[in-house]
Design a protein around this motif. Structure first.
Motif, PDB file in Angstrom:
ATOM      1  N   GLU A 139       0.839  -1.193   0.000  1.00 37.99           N
ATOM      2  CA  GLU A 139       0.000   0.000   0.000  1.00 37.99           C
ATOM      3  C   GLU A 139       0.877   1.246   0.000  1.00 37.99           C
ATOM      4  OE1 GLU A 139      -2.737  -0.103   3.234  1.00 37.99           O
ATOM      5  OE2 GLU A 139      -4.018  -1.613   2.288  1.00 37.99           O
ATOM      6  N   CYS A 140       0.509   2.224  -0.825  1.00 34.89           N
ATOM      7  CA  CYS A 140       1.313   3.439  -0.939  1.00 34.89           C
ATOM      8  C   CYS A 140       0.420   4.588  -1.376  1.00 34.89           C
ATOM      9  CB  CYS A 140       2.453   3.243  -1.937  1.00 34.89           C
ATOM     10  SG  CYS A 140       1.887   2.822  -3.613  1.00 34.89           S
ATOM     11  N   THR A 141       0.972   5.788  -1.311  1.00 39.76           N
ATOM     12  CA  THR A 141       0.247   6.965  -1.776  1.00 39.76           C
ATOM     13  C   THR A 141       1.247   7.951  -2.355  1.00 39.76           C
ATOM     14  OG1 THR A 141      -1.447   8.598  -1.165  1.00 39.76           O
ATOM     15  CG2 THR A 141       0.343   8.243   0.413  1.00 39.76           C
ATOM     16  N   THR A 142       0.756   9.042  -2.908  1.00 44.04           N
ATOM     17  CA  THR A 142       1.619  10.099  -3.425  1.00 44.04           C
ATOM     18  C   THR A 142       0.814  11.390  -3.438  1.00 44.04           C
ATOM     19  OG1 THR A 142       3.130  10.743  -5.222  1.00 44.04           O
ATOM     20  CG2 THR A 142       1.058   9.724  -5.874  1.00 44.04           C
ATOM     21  N   HIS A 143       1.382  12.432  -4.021  1.00 38.69           N
ATOM     22  CA  HIS A 143       0.706  13.721  -4.075  1.00 38.69           C
ATOM     23  C   HIS A 143      -0.562  13.589  -4.926  1.00 38.69           C
ATOM     24  CE1 HIS A 143       0.515  17.837  -3.118  1.00 38.69           C
ATOM     25  NE2 HIS A 143       0.909  18.341  -4.268  1.00 38.69           N
ATOM     26  N   LEU A 144      -1.623  14.256  -4.503  1.00 37.24           N
ATOM     27  CA  LEU A 144      -2.951  14.084  -5.095  1.00 37.24           C
ATOM     28  C   LEU A 144      -2.979  14.141  -6.624  1.00 37.24           C
ATOM     29  CD1 LEU A 144      -5.995  13.742  -4.622  1.00 37.24           C
ATOM     30  CD2 LEU A 144      -6.158  16.229  -4.370  1.00 37.24           C
ATOM     31  N   PRO A 145      -2.304  15.109  -7.287  1.00 38.85           N
ATOM     32  CA  PRO A 145      -2.424  15.176  -8.754  1.00 38.85           C
ATOM     33  C   PRO A 145      -1.812  13.984  -9.486  1.00 38.85           C
ATOM     34  CG  PRO A 145      -1.600  17.252  -7.846  1.00 38.85           C
ATOM     35  CD  PRO A 145      -1.524  16.240  -6.754  1.00 38.85           C
ATOM     36  N   PHE A 146      -1.008  13.156  -8.791  1.00 42.15           N
ATOM     37  CA  PHE A 146      -0.262  12.104  -9.480  1.00 42.15           C
ATOM     38  C   PHE A 146      -0.676  10.697  -9.062  1.00 42.15           C
ATOM     39  CE2 PHE A 146       2.410  15.882  -8.890  1.00 42.15           C
ATOM     40  CZ  PHE A 146       2.477  16.290 -10.213  1.00 42.15           C
ATOM     41  N   LEU A 147      -1.776  10.587  -8.310  1.00 36.20           N
ATOM     42  CA  LEU A 147      -2.230   9.272  -7.859  1.00 36.20           C
ATOM     43  C   LEU A 147      -2.586   8.364  -9.037  1.00 36.20           C
ATOM     44  CD1 LEU A 147      -4.432  10.383  -4.836  1.00 36.20           C
ATOM     45  CD2 LEU A 147      -2.459   8.850  -4.687  1.00 36.20           C
ATOM     46  N   ASP A 148      -3.343   8.891  -9.983  1.00 36.04           N
ATOM     47  CA  ASP A 148      -3.758   8.071 -11.128  1.00 36.04           C
ATOM     48  C   ASP A 148      -2.561   7.668 -11.982  1.00 36.04           C
ATOM     49  OD1 ASP A 148      -6.410   8.158 -10.372  1.00 36.04           O
ATOM     50  OD2 ASP A 148      -6.877   9.899 -11.624  1.00 36.04           O
ATOM     51  N   ASP A 149      -1.605   8.586 -12.155  1.00 37.93           N
ATOM     52  CA  ASP A 149      -0.426   8.273 -12.960  1.00 37.93           C
ATOM     53  C   ASP A 149       0.426   7.196 -12.292  1.00 37.93           C
ATOM     54  OD1 ASP A 149      -0.449  10.334 -15.233  1.00 37.93           O
ATOM     55  OD2 ASP A 149      -0.774  11.560 -13.464  1.00 37.93           O
ATOM     56  N   LEU A 150       0.568   7.284 -10.965  1.00 36.29           N
ATOM     57  CA  LEU A 150       1.340   6.271 -10.244  1.00 36.29           C
ATOM     58  C   LEU A 150       0.689   4.900 -10.404  1.00 36.29           C
ATOM     59  CD1 LEU A 150       3.740   5.730  -8.300  1.00 36.29           C
ATOM     60  CD2 LEU A 150       2.131   6.074  -6.409  1.00 36.29           C
ATOM     61  N   ALA A 151      -0.639   4.853 -10.255  1.00 38.01           N
ATOM     62  CA  ALA A 151      -1.360   3.587 -10.385  1.00 38.01           C
ATOM     63  C   ALA A 151      -1.260   3.031 -11.804  1.00 38.01           C
ATOM     64  CB  ALA A 151      -2.820   3.781  -9.987  1.00 38.01           C
ATOM     65  N   ALA A 152      -1.294   3.924 -12.803  1.00 37.74           N
ATOM     66  CA  ALA A 152      -1.241   3.472 -14.194  1.00 37.74           C
ATOM     67  C   ALA A 152       0.144   2.957 -14.568  1.00 37.74           C
ATOM     68  CB  ALA A 152      -1.638   4.618 -15.125  1.00 37.74           C
ATOM     69  N   GLN A 153       1.185   3.643 -14.111  1.00 40.31           N
ATOM     70  CA  GLN A 153       2.543   3.246 -14.475  1.00 40.31           C
ATOM     71  C   GLN A 153       3.021   2.024 -13.704  1.00 40.31           C
ATOM     72  OE1 GLN A 153       5.667   6.133 -15.010  1.00 40.31           O
ATOM     73  NE2 GLN A 153       4.194   7.805 -15.084  1.00 40.31           N
ATOM     74  N   PHE A 154       2.519   1.867 -12.467  1.00 36.87           N
ATOM     75  CA  PHE A 154       2.985   0.767 -11.624  1.00 36.87           C
ATOM     76  C   PHE A 154       1.775   0.019 -11.059  1.00 36.87           C
ATOM     77  CE2 PHE A 154       6.171   4.138 -11.532  1.00 36.87           C
ATOM     78  CZ  PHE A 154       7.288   3.442 -11.994  1.00 36.87           C
ATOM     79  N   PRO A 155       1.112  -0.773 -11.899  1.00 41.67           N
ATOM     80  CA  PRO A 155      -0.136  -1.428 -11.478  1.00 41.67           C
ATOM     81  C   PRO A 155       0.036  -2.420 -10.332  1.00 41.67           C
ATOM     82  CG  PRO A 155       0.612  -2.248 -13.618  1.00 41.67           C
ATOM     83  CD  PRO A 155       1.451  -1.058 -13.296  1.00 41.67           C
ATOM     84  N   LYS A 156       1.254  -2.887 -10.081  1.00 38.23           N
ATOM     85  CA  LYS A 156       1.467  -3.820  -8.971  1.00 38.23           C
ATOM     86  C   LYS A 156       1.506  -3.108  -7.619  1.00 38.23           C
ATOM     87  CE  LYS A 156       3.950  -7.368 -11.614  1.00 38.23           C
ATOM     88  NZ  LYS A 156       5.223  -8.147 -11.714  1.00 38.23           N
TER      89      LYS A 156
END
Length: 347
Positions: A139-156
């Motif tokens: 489980e992880c998180t990041t800055h709000l504007p980049f949550l979708d990009d993080l999930a898309a680039q690193f689906p695992k």
């Protein structure tokens, strides 16, 4: 305690300064045996930050220390990172001028983690950590504007869109959103590694009356900007001071609302708006942090600590403490004393 801060690209100055402020504050750390050593690691003798700033660094090839903790700040070019769609190895070009340097930093992060080093990442530093594979299944998180990009680039990676901070004790991984949450992450790490008493002192020095924790959700009602001062917010702040001074009292949602001369529903809403978390979450966190300080600074038995902090009895203290921190109160005290008695290394 030794902290390594890798700077694989142009990093946010705010994130780097947050690390320095929390872990190397003279006003709190002066003379303390717990004062950390901070090593900044890069591929050169200095590294540029945003706003035209730079910082002296140690080249990775010359770094032979084993840190207790690694903290990865956020990148100053998050838009470029977040919109890149190339292969994983090609992402190295985003982190340094020379892809070979980025690969070396990636290998060092993986090897350090394998040797037991804890790793934390702030804001868009999450993209570098995810690139190592260490966030796979975590489980992880990041800055709000980049949550979708993080999930898309690193689906695992298990991206938690409602979390401001995450901590996986088993995997020894911390992650946080950006901005002021970086300070909250550092306070949590300071409490974990140097004790709650130092963390509380530093939070008070910075007027962080309620640092956000892994229990805080984006949906808890925390405002996106600080609320304007008002009579109601002043009343809530005054009430929190009173509660801190009398934690042994049997505070409940009902008694808190009665003290505030409002209904429980109205009080819960106003408290969440001002403090960013529900009153029950805030109260339990305050009690557990106070218990941490008593475990660190006194030899009181568990029952007395439970009574002083309003946790009623030793069993309740053990249950809530273990759930929050992943370790029993007695083990926490033993580990803290062992750290205190450990000889300080010459640096």
């Amino acid at each position: 305690m030794r902290i390594a801060v890798p700077l694989p690209g142009t990093m946010w100055a705010f994130d780097v300064i947050s690390i320095i402020q929390i872990f190397d504050d003279d006003s709190v750390m002066y003379g303390s045996s717990d004062r950390p050593v901070i090593d900044f690691i890069a591929n050169a003798s200095s590294k540029a930050l945003d706003h035209g700033m730079s910082i002296a660094t140690t080249a990775l090839r010359d770094y032979h220390e084993k840190p207790d903790l690694i903290i990865i700040p956020g990148f100053a070019n998050p838009h470029e990172i977040a919109t890149d769609r190339r292969t994983r190895d090609a992402k190295a070009r985003l982190f340094t001028a020379d892809p070979a340097d980025a690969l070396a930093i990636r290998d060092w992060l993986v090897a350090s983690h394998r040797e037991g080093v804890e790793i934390a990442a702030m804001c868009t530093g999450m993209f570098a950590l995810a690139w190592t594979g260490l966030l796979d299944g975590v489980e992880c998180t990041t800055h709000l504007p980049f949550l979708d990009d993080l999930a898309a680039q690193f689906p695992k990676a298990l991206v938690q869109k409602d979390r401001l901070l995450t901590h996986n004790a088993k995997q020894r991984i911390w992650t946080s959103a950006g901005g002021s949450i970086c300070l909250d992450l550092c306070i949590a790490l300071l409490a974990e590694h140097a004790g709650q008493s130092l963390a509380t002192a530093e939070a008070n020095m910075l007027m962080m009356h309620y640092p956000r924790s892994v229990a805080t959700r984006r949906s808890d009602g925390a405002p996106s900007v600080l609320p304007r001062p008002s009579r109601q917010s002043d009343e809530i702040i005054a009430l929190t001071r009173r509660v801190r001074e009398h934690l042994s009292y049997d505070w409940t949602l009902t008694t808190l609302a009665q003290t505030s001369h409002s209904s429980t529903r109205s009080f819960q809403r106003r408290f969440s708006e001002v403090m960013g978390v529900p009153p029950s979450t805030w109260l339990l966190t305050e009690r557990l942090n106070a218990a941490k300080e008593l475990l660190e600074l006194t030899d009181l038995p568990m029952q007395q600590i439970a009574l002083r902090t309003g946790l009623r009895n030793a069993d309740s203290l053990r249950k809530h403490f273990s759930a929050a921190f992943g370790v029993s109160p007695s083990r926490y005290r033993q580990d803290f004393l062992r750290t205190e008695l450990r000889p300080t290394e010459n640096v």
